[in-house]
Scaffold this motif. Structure first.
Motif, mmCIF file in Angstrom:
data_model
loop_
_atom_site.group_PDB
_atom_site.id
_atom_site.type_symbol
_atom_site.label_atom_id
_atom_site.label_comp_id
_atom_site.label_asym_id
_atom_site.label_seq_id
_atom_site.Cartn_x
_atom_site.Cartn_y
_atom_site.Cartn_z
ATOM 1 N N ILE A 138 0.801 -1.178 0.021
ATOM 2 C CA ILE A 138 0.047 -0.131 -0.136
ATOM 3 C C ILE A 138 0.865 1.368 0.127
ATOM 4 O O ILE A 138 0.205 2.369 -0.352
ATOM 5 N N TYR A 197 0.617 4.285 -2.750
ATOM 6 C CA TYR A 197 -0.220 5.188 -2.487
ATOM 7 C C TYR A 197 0.363 6.647 -1.834
ATOM 8 O O TYR A 197 0.286 7.662 -2.582
ATOM 9 N N GLY A 198 1.079 6.358 -0.762
ATOM 10 C CA GLY A 198 1.629 7.621 -0.043
ATOM 11 C C GLY A 198 2.568 8.158 -0.848
ATOM 12 O O GLY A 198 2.904 9.536 -0.757
ATOM 13 N N ALA A 205 0.692 8.794 -4.877
ATOM 14 C CA ALA A 205 -0.515 9.706 -5.125
ATOM 15 C C ALA A 205 -0.850 10.755 -4.235
ATOM 16 O O ALA A 205 -1.330 11.755 -4.686
ATOM 17 N N SER A 206 -0.692 10.706 -2.906
ATOM 18 C CA SER A 206 -1.131 11.652 -2.020
ATOM 19 C C SER A 206 0.075 12.861 -1.863
ATOM 20 O O SER A 206 -0.344 13.785 -1.741
ATOM 21 N N TRP A 207 1.476 12.523 -2.479
ATOM 22 C CA TRP A 207 2.514 13.615 -2.544
ATOM 23 C C TRP A 207 1.679 14.145 -3.762
ATOM 24 O O TRP A 207 1.760 15.592 -3.825
ATOM 25 N N MET A 257 -7.260 10.500 -5.929
ATOM 26 C CA MET A 257 -7.788 9.358 -4.873
ATOM 27 C C MET A 257 -8.686 8.520 -5.642
ATOM 28 O O MET A 257 -8.617 7.199 -5.570
ATOM 29 N N VAL A 276 -7.100 4.912 -5.395
ATOM 30 C CA VAL A 276 -7.287 3.884 -4.261
ATOM 31 C C VAL A 276 -7.961 2.651 -4.644
ATOM 32 O O VAL A 276 -7.174 1.570 -4.250
ATOM 33 N N VAL A 291 -4.933 0.677 -6.363
ATOM 34 C CA VAL A 291 -3.644 0.015 -5.343
ATOM 35 C C VAL A 291 -4.386 -1.035 -4.748
ATOM 36 O O VAL A 291 -3.849 -2.269 -4.370
#
Lengths: 89, 554
Positions: free
Chosen positions: B70, B73-74, B77-79, B317, B321, B324
């Protein structure tokens, strides 16, 4: 307010480093999303909220006015409020 | 055959869109390259999102999650949700305003003016084009491969070498022709419309596929529970000794009795804190993407950016999500008592396709293929057009014609270059098909663009940034990129880190230092240049002064 919003964005970038969830695969959000993934989905939502605040409170009105005559009218009107505000102090 | 009908219908719709957008074409260069700066908020959001999200978002994200869990994603995607919107807000809107005030079409025109240097384009041009071309190749290679795999079995007699699927050269050729058609006729307007349509397609089918796959796996909770049982480290980022013991036990059990164990466990993968943190430097690349610059300039007003700035993280997102989760579920998915992904599966990028093929209907699989092609084409079109635009405006019009080309000639040259670039990319794609190194090179392109971030940031926000500082920044970015790329075995070492950090972190820092130190060591830029980019226009200064006077009177 402008500085506050940008400070919140920097805080979000710091909170992005979620070392406290690094080793957690027991906590599931909604019963199926691992917390490490759910947290970062939350970071995405928080980013959208903070950028919405930036758009509202930190919008570069002068920049818009520099190229857009319609906005320039708004721009000319906007500071007159601040002038009024200044007099009220 | 169903896949071919769906794809043909989809490509026909895109062609129709390109031809329709041509009816709105005004015949000017500004209209061809910038849609007369008239794109509204929704189409701008969709075209920016479609351009930044390549096929990697759908296919690669699942593959990376399959390989490493996982954490992807961090890292990506979230960056991106934070940094991309920051770039739109802090860089995009500023560049849009300069573009509108001073009539820029390309990045190089802006940098030439800002740094008072006619020759900066000669330094910047090969770097920008050199970094975009591998991207184009990835798109062409991806499209040709997807079509070949999806159509397998449709033409067993005509194409026995490809197991009855359309050969690479036909699939890639059709995609190139469709993109060429709508870029040629519609220019950036056609591109923006097509991107809007394609972004909706890949988002909708991505979400629908997620729900079908999770249902086939016995529901979302069951799919995750299987991962917890067989590959628990894919649900977190750390790997402890207990995790390694669990892995060894599961592996021994599988090797002793594969039929009873069913799932062969995946080797645990740990994310380092520093590696995770320094991924933040990679999304800075969007500030220097030439194709994104061109989309920024199409905005009707600064207000058009608002929706993109706010909605971009949410859109990421929505796409990432589910992808992923599908990738993580793939590690342990069981269907009809058998693993969905066979043991020893070596191509993570094919995980998504296998999951779709085995767990969804042929109809949905066909539509999703159209969605993957949509993601590929929505990046390809912008890149084709931007390179055509750079060649036309920065090379032919500026250096050869000394800025004396008419609008009609610019549009003509733009179209000629788009045709040439599509042709060259297609030929390279056919020659390099199956070469995995090209995909790795694509990842390094992000790093290259990111290393130029200090150039654009200083150009916009630092009055003291000088021409020499700009050259030092570009040359440092180029030199460090070449050095680290060579150190990584020309991309062969896919997990290459420098002192535990992403190379982009070092490269951005070094190019920023070069810009800062050399600018301070050289004479400041001409006052007229500083005034042009940092002081408000005279009319605005008057407007600004008047209220303050009235305020003073009050």
């Amino acid at each position: 307010m402008k500085h506050f919003v940008f400070a919140l964005i920097i805080l979000l970038a710091i909170l992005h480093q979620d070392f406290w969830w690094w080793n957690d695969n027991d906590t599931m959000v909604l019963g199926f999303i691992p917390i490490g993934l759910a947290y970062h989905a939350g970071v995405s939502i928080a980013a959208a909220c903070l950028w919405a605040m930036a758009v509202k409170f930190c919008w570069p009105t002068d920049l818009e006015a520099a190229v857009d005559p319609e906005s320039a009218v708004d721009f000319e009107a906007a500071p007159s409020h601040s002038a009024d505000g200044g007099s009220a102090q | 055959m169903l896949a071919i009908i769906v794809m043909a219908g989809y490509l026909f719709l895109l062609l129709a869109m390109g031809l329709l957008s041509n009816r709105f074409f005004k015949g000017t260069a500004a209209d061809y390259f910038l849609a007369s700066r008239g794109i509204g908020p929704f189409v701008l959001l969709m075209s920016l999102f479609g351009t930044t999200m390549t096929a990697f978002a759908l296919v690669g994200s699942s593959g990376e999650a399959f390989k490493s869990g996982i954490g992807v994603y961090g890292k990506l995607a979230s960056w991106s949700g934070i940094i991309h919107s920051a770039c739109f807000f802090l860089i995009g809107i500023k560049l849009w305003s300069f573009g509108k005030r001073f009539g820029y079409i390309t990045q190089i025109q802006f940098f030439r003016d800002r740094f008072d240097s006619d020759k900066i384009g000669i330094v910047l041009f090969p770097m920008l084009v050199g970094l975009v071309i591998p991207y184009l190749l990835i798109g062409v290679l991806g499209a040709g491969t997807v079509i070949s795999k999806v159509t397998a079995g449709a033409f067993p007699e005509a194409f026995p070498d490809t197991r009855g699927g359309l050969p690479f050269w036909i699939g890639a050729g059709v995609i190139c022709l469709v993109v060429l058609a709508y870029v040629f006729f519609g220019g950036v307007r056609g591109t923006a419309w097509a991107n809007t349509f394609q972004t909706i397609v890949f988002m909708v089918f991505g979400v629908v596929t997620f729900s079908v796959i999770s249902s086939e796996l016995g529901g979302v909770k069951n799919a995750t529970a299987l991962v917890k049982e067989h590959n628990p480290t894919r649900l977190k980022r750390a790997v402890t000794e207990a995790d390694m013991e669990h892995y060894q036990q599961r592996l021994a059990a599988y090797e002793a009795n594969p039929e009873e164990a069913i799932i062969k466990p995946q080797k645990p993968h740990a994310e380092t804190q520093l590696g995770f943190l320094t991924y933040m430097f990679i999304p800075l690349s969007v500030a220097m993407f030439p194709h994104l610059f061109q989309h920024w300039l199409t905005a009707k007003s600064a207000k058009s950016f608002r929706l993109a700035v706010v909605a971009h993280p949410i859109m990421i997102m929505i796409v990432w999500v589910p992808c992923v989760l599908i990738g993580v579920w793939a590690t342990s998915a069981v269907f009809d008592g058998k693993p969905v992904i066979p043991p020893g599966f070596t191509n993570p990028n094919a995980v998504f396709a296998v999951m779709v093929k085995k767990l969804s209907t042929p109809m949905l699989g066909s539509f999703l293929t159209a969605g993957v092609l949509a993601a590929i084409m929505s990046s390809l079109d912008s890149q084709f057009l931007c390179i055509g635009s750079i060649f036309t405006n920065d090379i032919v019009a500026h250096y050869f014609a000394r800025d004396r080309l008419t609008d009609h000639q610019k549009v003509l040259w733009g179209r000629v270059f788009v045709v040439l670039i599509v042709g060259i990319t297609y030929a390279l794609g056919v020659k390099l098909q199956g070469a995995r190194g090209v995909f790795t090179l694509g990842i390094w392109c992000f790093t290259g663009f990111a290393s130029l971030f200090p150039l654009v940031f200083a150009a916009i926000y630092w009055r003291r940034a000088t021409k020499a500082g700009a050259y030092a920044c570009i040359l440092t970015a180029a030199a460090t990129w070449i050095y680290f790329f060579a150190q990584s075995g020309y991309g062969a070492d896919r997990g290459y880190l420098v002192f535990g950090m992403q190379p982009a972190a070092i490269m951005v820092t070094m190019s920023a230092i070069a810009m800062f130190v050399v600018s301070l060591m050289t004479p400041p830029p001409a006052p007229a240049t500083v005034a042009k980019f940092f002081d408000p226009p005279a009319s605005l200064s008057v407007a600004k002064r008047e209220p303050s006077l009235s305020g003073g009177r009050a």
